[in-house]
Design a protein around this motif. Structure first.
Motif, mmCIF file in Angstrom:
data_model
loop_
_atom_site.group_PDB
_atom_site.id
_atom_site.type_symbol
_atom_site.label_atom_id
_atom_site.label_comp_id
_atom_site.label_asym_id
_atom_site.label_seq_id
_atom_site.Cartn_x
_atom_site.Cartn_y
_atom_site.Cartn_z
ATOM 1 N N ILE A 251 0.852 -1.187 0.000
ATOM 2 C CA ILE A 251 0.000 0.000 0.000
ATOM 3 C C ILE A 251 0.891 1.241 0.000
ATOM 4 C CG2 ILE A 251 -1.901 1.188 1.168
ATOM 5 C CD1 ILE A 251 -2.648 -1.684 0.548
ATOM 6 N N HIS A 294 0.886 -1.651 5.088
ATOM 7 C CA HIS A 294 -0.511 -1.232 5.250
ATOM 8 C C HIS A 294 -0.570 0.286 5.254
ATOM 9 C CE1 HIS A 294 0.161 -0.306 9.541
ATOM 10 N NE2 HIS A 294 0.891 -1.421 9.567
ATOM 11 N N MET A 295 -1.764 0.818 5.088
ATOM 12 C CA MET A 295 -1.932 2.260 4.940
ATOM 13 C C MET A 295 -1.555 3.007 6.220
ATOM 14 S SD MET A 295 -2.926 4.617 2.724
ATOM 15 C CE MET A 295 -3.902 6.119 2.501
ATOM 16 N N GLY A 296 -1.746 2.366 7.352
ATOM 17 C CA GLY A 296 -1.367 3.020 8.600
ATOM 18 C C GLY A 296 0.122 3.337 8.605
ATOM 19 N N ARG A 299 0.962 6.071 5.915
ATOM 20 C CA ARG A 299 0.606 7.428 6.348
ATOM 21 C C ARG A 299 1.586 7.942 7.403
ATOM 22 N NH1 ARG A 299 -4.787 9.308 5.438
ATOM 23 N NH2 ARG A 299 -5.084 10.066 7.557
ATOM 24 N N LYS A 300 1.959 7.062 8.297
ATOM 25 C CA LYS A 300 2.906 7.460 9.342
ATOM 26 C C LYS A 300 4.268 7.785 8.709
ATOM 27 C CE LYS A 300 4.445 5.768 13.887
ATOM 28 N NZ LYS A 300 4.381 4.608 14.804
ATOM 29 N N TRP A 447 -4.816 7.948 -2.168
ATOM 30 C CA TRP A 447 -4.617 9.339 -1.749
ATOM 31 C C TRP A 447 -5.314 9.586 -0.424
ATOM 32 C CZ3 TRP A 447 -5.282 13.292 -6.357
ATOM 33 C CH2 TRP A 447 -4.341 12.992 -7.366
ATOM 34 N N SER A 448 -4.705 10.440 0.373
ATOM 35 C CA SER A 448 -5.407 10.935 1.561
ATOM 36 C C SER A 448 -6.520 11.876 1.106
ATOM 37 C CB SER A 448 -4.430 11.709 2.455
ATOM 38 O OG SER A 448 -3.974 12.862 1.754
#
Lengths: 743, 158
Positions: A251, A294-296, A299-300, A447-448
């Protein structure tokens, strides 16, 4: 229960090659089904599309042996009797995954509960939109474009199945009929389900002159048949592009230059790489992506990057710069879009002239499903999983970026978590493939919300000048509308941008009215390079309905006339427009007195082949707070395929338009979009939604579109209602309550 | 570190950072795709799940805050009486359009109905105004909740 299996990854869909292999449909039927107009061929060439199909995924094992019967790209019947309808148009909430099957099933004589749906692969030849020329779902064209082709596809298949049965039984085909997926010979009582007829039907010559039903004998069309996608959408089973799962899938999430048009200068990724689950940092010319498990983690990791941007030429650009350019441009004469009579002479002879300038802001789309695309690039092939309104363009950009031939690229299209025109663009597909080139695994790029809002392709900013001359009776003897804004067509379909004129920008610029002396002209001004403008639900009609219907209300006021009577007098040759206006007036209780601070406003439009009139009721508090309490909508969309879908589209379209009118505004500061999430780019919520009533005119006229006209009329109805409530005329959106506060 | 979560009646162990939002644990680690990502800031409600029966936004609920709480997602809400009635009302009224926000809408509506079998319009506004629907299905969402409430007459909610 019908299934919408076609939106699932890897679902098999017929390709042109399959159909040719099946031995039917390679000749006549295809040409009957795809009567693409000549303009379409020009457009298709511009789109860089190819006629060749994507490689077919491995066929699913059939329950019974033998090839399926595929008389066209739309209908496939396998020997086990499964009827699969391939959807040329994508489902983004507007109901195509019910209306398109209804068109086929009506003539094919199958129940909707018997069919399975599949998403079309990229193929402009097989699945091109007859009204536009390539594979596009947009402009409220699905039913209008496919009303005949899909019925022909259904009837062709039915006639071939009947002929196959008749041959087997040694009877006259005319003595057989079809119902609920079975061919019946009444005289002998013989019956054969379609599945048993697959082989014999495939050997029948494709008829080229099938007779379609008289609309009066439709059994399915015109009914509120149940939506085929609803069950999966209440259980979490519906698959959107963002829901794809693949073995080894990584991701990624992205930060593009916050200054529009800026480039990446440098990035320190030390901290990001230390985040658990982060696998890789990908650098593009204008963006950085973090690839993770993963997306978590992605993003971090993204938040931990220290990025330096080269802000480029737009570093100081603000909204005011764009508006000043448009305001200056609107005083200059433009390219003539429509001219009738002699506007100058009529204006000079007028008893009174009225002039006003209106402004509409840049708008984002904010589909609930943020932009995303999943890519698995190998040495010699590439697969995309996406929700796109332009499937063949998604393939074309992947071919460009990878250098692979288009036939090595397969697009697995999915349900769209909202389109509204945003998914008519492929920027996020291009970017995802660029990222995938650097990742040695399948990668889902998501995308966020911030990225989605700050890197949208926005509805253009418009500054339009309208001027009218009124005769002694107050009737507009001259009407001039100058549209000023950027051209979407010039970028998106250059073939439709001719001699400096953007046909969309001026669509509906004179409303549905009869004007003896009319001038519509267009001044094109583009925003700073890198800031792209694009389609937004309701397109040109939404923009122009706001301008025209606000201005007509101002003219009625100047003439001392009541707004509905004033409009009616301009519709002598427009009976359908008059009828929706009269209907909405009656249903809304137009003319009934309202308390102080409340008001009603009306708007009327013709767009997408459909007539819509809306009345909004508003309550404006002494502080200037606007509450819309009720909206009444009358719609004449010709033959109605599914009345409940029409109602749903009007309800939803009104909410989408109200959101924009009340809140929608993208602004720029130092080259950056200032809005970022739903806190500062608001959406209407349930507590703000008015009661909405929809009244459908019964009609046998050609079908009109319904996805967009509901959105188009609500903003002018709202500002006209505010005027009725307060005596204050707002000429710019979104609504600025400060201007309405009692002084 | 490793966390053992109770999700839809099953225990599942995942190994992620303690500040990882539950949303990504569900979607990307456990492959439960019914819960949706919309904003990442608890502004839109698309990611709503139940934690011990209460609706929470999984995009800001970190995995370390869940503890031994029972998580229920859209995949299992149909097993509760309130969830079942809401889903049926959604089908009867054909509430969804694009459908992307509807997992969150249904989770919020099911929590409302379970706690309040006869919600007023104001109750509905209060419980549902955290859930955005860009297709504008709100008129039917309100009707759906009322229908589900009426359908449960004589019974207590979920």
């Amino acid at each position: 229960m019908a299934q919408t299996a076609g939106n699932k990854a890897g679902e098999q869909v017929p390709t042109r090659r399959d159909i040719i292999r099946a031995g039917v449909g390679a000749g006549g039927a295809l040409f009957v089904v795809f009567g693409i107009p000549s303009i379409a061929k020009v457009v298709q060439a511009d789109a860089g599309a190819t006629a060749r199909p994507a490689p077919a995924p491995a066929p699913a094992p059939a329950a019974a042996a033998g090839p399926p019967f595929m008389p066209s790209g739309f209908v496939r019947i396998d020997p086990a009797g499964t009827v699969t309808l391939t959807m040329p148009q994508v489902e983004m909430g507007q109901g195509t995954y019910t209306s398109m099957p209804m068109l086929i099933a009506e003539e094919l004589e199958v129940e909707l509960s018997q069919v399975k749906l599949a998403a079309a692969p990229a193929d402009d030849k097989l699945y091109g939109n007859p009204l536009i020329g390539f594979q596009v779902t947009g402009g409220s064209t699905s039913v209008r474009g496919f009303f005949k082709p899909l019925r022909v596809a259904g009837a062709t298949a039915r006639e071939m199945l009947i002929a196959g049965a008749a041959k087997t039984w040694g009877v006259d085909p005319a003595s057989c009929r079809a119902e609920k997926g079975v061919v019946v010979h009444d005289a002998s009582g013989r019956r054969a389900p379609y599945g048993e007829l697959v082989a014999t039907a495939a050997a029948v010559a494709v008829p080229t002159d099938v007779k379609l039903k008289d609309p009066k004998s439709f059994k399915l069309i015109g009914t509120s048949a149940r939506r085929l996608d609803v069950a999966d959408k209440t259980t979490g089973r519906a698959q959107f592009g963002i829901d794809v799962r693949l073995p080894g899938l990584l991701i990624a999430t992205v930060a593009a230059s916050p200054v529009i048009g800026g480039k990446l200068r440098s990035v320190d990724d030390t901290a990001a790489k230390a985040v658990k689950g982060v696998r890789q940092i990908v650098r593009l010319e204008d963006a950085v992506a973090v690839v993770a498990d993963h997306m978590g983690a992605a993003r971090k990791g993204l938040a931990a990057l220290a990025i330096v941007w080269d802000e480029g030429a737009n570093a100081k650009v603000g909204t005011a710069d764009v508006v000043a350019t448009l305001q200056a441009a609107t005083t200059q004469s433009g390219v003539v879009a429509e001219r009738k009579g002699d506007v100058d002479a009529a204006m000079a002879a007028a008893a009174k002239t009225v002039e006003a300038v209106y402004e509409l802001p840049f708008l984002a789309h904010t589909t609930m499903e943020p932009m995303n695309c999943t890519v698995h690039l190998r040495k010699d092939a590439c697969d995309l999983w996406v929700g796109s309104q332009v499937v063949s363009r998604a393939r074309a950009t992947a071919a460009d970026v990878t250098g692979l031939p288009p036939e090595r690229i397969a697009v697995h299209n999915h349900l769209l978590g909202g389109g509204f025109g945003r998914r008519l663009e492929i920027d996020f597909v291009t970017q995802a493939v660029q990222i995938a080139k650097q990742v040695d695994a399948p990668v889902k790029v998501v995308w966020s919300r911030e990225e989605d809002i700050q890197h949208d392709i926005y509805r253009p900013y418009y500054v339009d000048r309208l001027k009218a001359g009124l005769d002694a009776g107050g009737r507009p003897s001259a009407f001039h509308h100058r549209v000023t804004g950027s051209s979407i067509m010039a970028r998106w379909v250059p073939a439709y941008f001719k001699d400096g004129l953007d046909a969309d920008a001026v669509d509906g610029a004179a409303g549905p009215y009869d004007f003896d002396n009319l001038l519509v002209d267009y001044v094109r001004r583009e925003p700073p390079a890198g800031l792209l403008t694009g389609w937004w639900r309701g397109v040109g009609v939404t923009h122009n309905a706001f301008m025209v219907e606000s201005f007509i209300d101002e003219l009625a006021q100047a003439a001392g006339r009541e707004p509905i009577d004033y409009r009616r007098a301009l519709l002598a040759r427009q009976p359908r427009a008059r009828a929706v206006l009269d209907l909405v007036a009656e249903k809304a209780g137009w003319g009934a007195p309202m308390p102080k601070g409340r008001g009603r406003g009306v708007a009327l439009l013709f767009g997408f082949g459909t007539y819509v009139a809306q009345v909004a009721e508003v309550d404006v508090s002494p502080k200037g707070e606007v509450r819309v309490s009720r909206v009444v909508c009358a719609v004449d969309c010709g033959i109605t395929i599914n009345p409940d879908t029409v109602r749903a589209q009007m309800e939803g379209g009104i909410v989408y338009g109200l959101t924009a009118a009340l809140y929608g505004e993208i602004t720029l500061k130092n080259g950056r979009v200032e809005q970022s999430n739903f806190d500062n780019y608001q959406a209407l919520r349930i507590n703000e939604v008015p009661a909405i009533e929809v009244h459908i005119v019964s009609s046998l006229e050609e079908p009109g579109g319904i996805g967009e006209p509901g959105t188009s009329g609500i903003a002018p109805a709202l500002v006209n209602a505010i005027y009725a409530a307060t005596g204050k005329r707002l000429r710019k959106l979104p609504i600025d309550g400060r201007q309405l506060a009692a002084t | 570190m490793a966390y053992t979560l109770k999700i839809n009646g099953r225990s599942q162990t995942v190994d992620v950072d303690d500040d990882t939002p539950l949303l990504w644990v569900l979607r990307d680690v456990l492959g439960m795709m019914g819960t949706k990502f919309g904003c990442g800031m608890a502004l839109c409600g698309a990611c709503t799940v139940h934690l011990d029966g209460q609706p929470v936004r999984s995009c800001i609920t970190t995995v370390d805050s869940v503890g031994t709480g029972e998580i229920t997602t859209i995949e299992a809400i149909g097993r509760t009486p309130a969830g079942q009635r809401i889903q049926q009302a959604w089908i009867d009224l054909e509430v969804p359009q694009c459908g992307y926000c509807q997992s969150g809408q249904i989770m919020s509506a099911a929590a409302l109905l379970a706690a309040n079998p006869r919600p007023t319009d104001t109750d509905i506004d209060d419980a549902m105004s955290g859930n955005i629907c860009r297709c504008g299905t709100y008129v039917r969402i309100r009707e759906g909740i009322k229908r589900a409430a009426a359908g449960g007459s004589g019974r207590t909610g979920g």
